[in-house]
Design an enzyme around this catalytic site. Structure first.
Site, PDB file in Angstrom:
ATOM      1  N   THR A  30       0.861  -1.187   0.000  1.00 21.53           N
ATOM      2  CA  THR A  30       0.000   0.000   0.000  1.00 21.53           C
ATOM      3  C   THR A  30       0.896   1.236   0.000  1.00 21.53           C
ATOM      4  OG1 THR A  30      -1.788  -1.085   1.176  1.00 21.53           O
ATOM      5  CG2 THR A  30      -1.627   1.289   1.475  1.00 21.53           C
ATOM      6  N   ARG A  67     -14.810  -6.941   0.024  1.00 23.16           N
ATOM      7  CA  ARG A  67     -14.045  -6.525   1.223  1.00 23.16           C
ATOM      8  C   ARG A  67     -13.378  -5.164   1.014  1.00 23.16           C
ATOM      9  NH1 ARG A  67      -8.453  -5.084   2.525  1.00 23.16           N
ATOM     10  NH2 ARG A  67      -8.083  -5.643   4.681  1.00 23.16           N
ATOM     11  N   GLY A  70     -10.746  -2.456   3.022  1.00 23.53           N
ATOM     12  CA  GLY A  70      -9.841  -2.335   4.170  1.00 23.53           C
ATOM     13  C   GLY A  70      -9.886  -0.945   4.775  1.00 23.53           C
ATOM     14  N   ASP A  71      -8.825  -0.589   5.455  1.00 28.86           N
ATOM     15  CA  ASP A  71      -8.774   0.702   6.171  1.00 28.86           C
ATOM     16  C   ASP A  71      -8.405   1.874   5.264  1.00 28.86           C
ATOM     17  OD1 ASP A  71      -6.220  -0.627   5.927  1.00 28.86           O
ATOM     18  OD2 ASP A  71      -5.388   1.022   7.109  1.00 28.86           O
ATOM     19  N   THR A 128      -0.576   1.643   6.922  1.00 29.33           N
ATOM     20  CA  THR A 128      -0.458   0.443   6.097  1.00 29.33           C
ATOM     21  C   THR A 128      -0.380  -0.754   7.015  1.00 29.33           C
ATOM     22  OG1 THR A 128       0.828  -0.795   4.483  1.00 29.33           O
ATOM     23  CG2 THR A 128       2.067   0.743   5.890  1.00 29.33           C
ATOM     24  N   GLY A 161      -5.719  -4.268   7.562  1.00 34.94           N
ATOM     25  CA  GLY A 161      -6.742  -3.226   7.564  1.00 34.94           C
ATOM     26  C   GLY A 161      -7.843  -3.383   8.594  1.00 34.94           C
TER      27      GLY A 161
HETATM   28  N1  ASP Z   1      -4.162  -1.720   4.792  1.00 33.59           N
HETATM   29  C1  ASP Z   1      -4.393  -2.355   3.529  1.00 33.59           C
HETATM   30  C2  ASP Z   1      -5.680  -3.134   3.597  1.00 33.59           C
HETATM   31  O1  ASP Z   1      -5.919  -3.791   4.572  1.00 33.59           O
HETATM   32  C3  ASP Z   1      -3.286  -3.270   3.112  1.00 33.59           C
HETATM   33  C4  ASP Z   1      -1.890  -2.773   3.361  1.00 33.59           C
HETATM   34  O2  ASP Z   1      -1.678  -1.701   3.883  1.00 33.59           O
HETATM   35  O3  ASP Z   1      -0.941  -3.474   3.016  1.00 33.59           O
HETATM   36  O4  ASP Z   1      -6.417  -3.101   2.644  1.00 33.59           O
END
Ligand code: ASP
Length: 348
Positions: A213, A241, A243-244, A264, A267
């Protein structure tokens, strides 16, 4: 001949690697003592160790990190708004196959790419985000359009795409984001999912499946803090799905009264622990330094909960913190003195 060439090539690579002293000046003319601008970027956290990266791969990561960092810094120097710098640096990383954002994004279970991004401006806490978009070339640009041109904060899926294209953003085929490395990761992931689906999706941050990310935080010449994040999410994600990364407060947060953060990591934990906003709340209400606040959340709260990952964070004075509780995190910064730092592993 072949041996000579490969020795020559690896010598060049080594020279390249060693040419990155951890701290160097951003400008040849030696930056003035206080530019009152600063920038930090990340390219994902995970099990990133020397054993996992060849010298050539390491050099390639350092090169693109430096390029994105300096491009963002140049925008800040020109006096433009922090959002322009954040978008510029993120787009360079979205266009690089090395990161899990834009080209090179991970694959969903159905062998597609669903991209998430968000951006927030600390002056007025205006924010924009897109989730699960498949054909917008630059998700971070779309997120910023949501911020500036819509009354909403988060748009998803086809609706987000219609909005972005109506505003003139570039459309690409979903295959534009393809890469063989991420396809191999999906195939491997599917084998693991067949064995134990729950274990796969709840496993800690893993180098193969969810890392890369990208995110940027800046302090601009007008004293504004801005944060942005862009990602493909996690390999083999299903059922839409999210994520954050597109969640304001979890993956991205900025407020001139406290700090700007881009996250990162795993998430689901970043959402549950509202990581980015929690760090800024500690800065504002507990008067913690950015270093202490970010470290308490990443190495305390998040770690205790079993969440893996890291953040880049910057406060109103331009102090930068980049803690992570994984083996490594691709990261780089230029502070208010103009000192450049580029790191990948625990110490460098
Ligand atoms: N935070 C991201 C997610 O969960 C993935 C990542 O940061 O590698 O979608």
């Amino acid at each position: 001949m072949h041996t000579f060439l490969s020795t020559f090539a690896s010598t060049l690579i080594m020279l390249h690697v060693f040419s990155f002293a951890p701290f160097v000046k951003a400008d040849d003319e030696q930056a003035t003592t206080s530019n009152n601008i600063a920038i930090a970027i990340h390219g994902g956290a995970g099990t990133i160790s020397k054993a996992n990266l060849s010298p050539a791969q390491e050099a390639a990561y350092r090169e693109i990190l430096e390029k994105a960092l300096k491009a963002g810094y140049e925008v800040l120097k020109s006096g433009e708004d922090g959002t322009v710098a954040v978008i510029k640096a993120i787009q360079l990383m979205e266009d690089s196959v090395l990161f899990n954002a834009g080209v090179g994004a991970v694959y969903t279970f159905d062998e597609e790419h669903e991209l998430d991004a968000s951006i927030m401006h600390g002056a007025d806490r205006s924010a924009g985000a897109v989730a699960g978009v498949k054909t917008i070339r630059s998700p971070i640009a779309a997120a910023n359009l949501v911020r500036t041109e819509s009354v909403h904060v988060l748009l998803s899926g086809e609706g987000a795409e219609s909005f972005a294209f109506a505003k003139g953003l570039e459309k690409v085929d979903n295959r534009y984001f393809n890469s063989s490395r991420r396809l191999d990761a999906l195939k491997k992931a599917k084998k693991e999912i067949l064995k134990d689906e729950q274990a796969f999706y709840s496993a800690p941050h893993n180098i193969d499946y969810k890392y890369g990310t990208v995110g940027v935080v800046v302090l601009d010449k007008n004293g504004n803090l801005v944060a942005g994040t862009s990602t493909g999410g996690m390999t083999a994600k299903r059922y839409g799905r999210v994520g954050d990364s597109p969640i304001i407060g979890a993956g991205t947060f900025a407020d001139n009264n406290s700090c700007a953060v881009s996250s990162t990591g795993h998430g689901e934990f970043f959402i549950r622990y509202n990581v980015a906003a929690d760090i800024c709340a500690r800065v504002e209400y507990q008067q913690l330094s950015i270093e202490d606040a970010a470290s308490k959340v990443i190495n305390g709260v998040l770690k205790d909960a079993g969440g893996t990952g890291g953040v880049i964070a910057i406060d109103a004075q331009g102090n930068i913190a980049m803690p992570f509780n994984t083996e490594g995190m691709y990261r780089a910064s230029i502070d208010t003195k103009g000192d450049v730092y580029i790191g990948i592993y625990g110490n460098d």
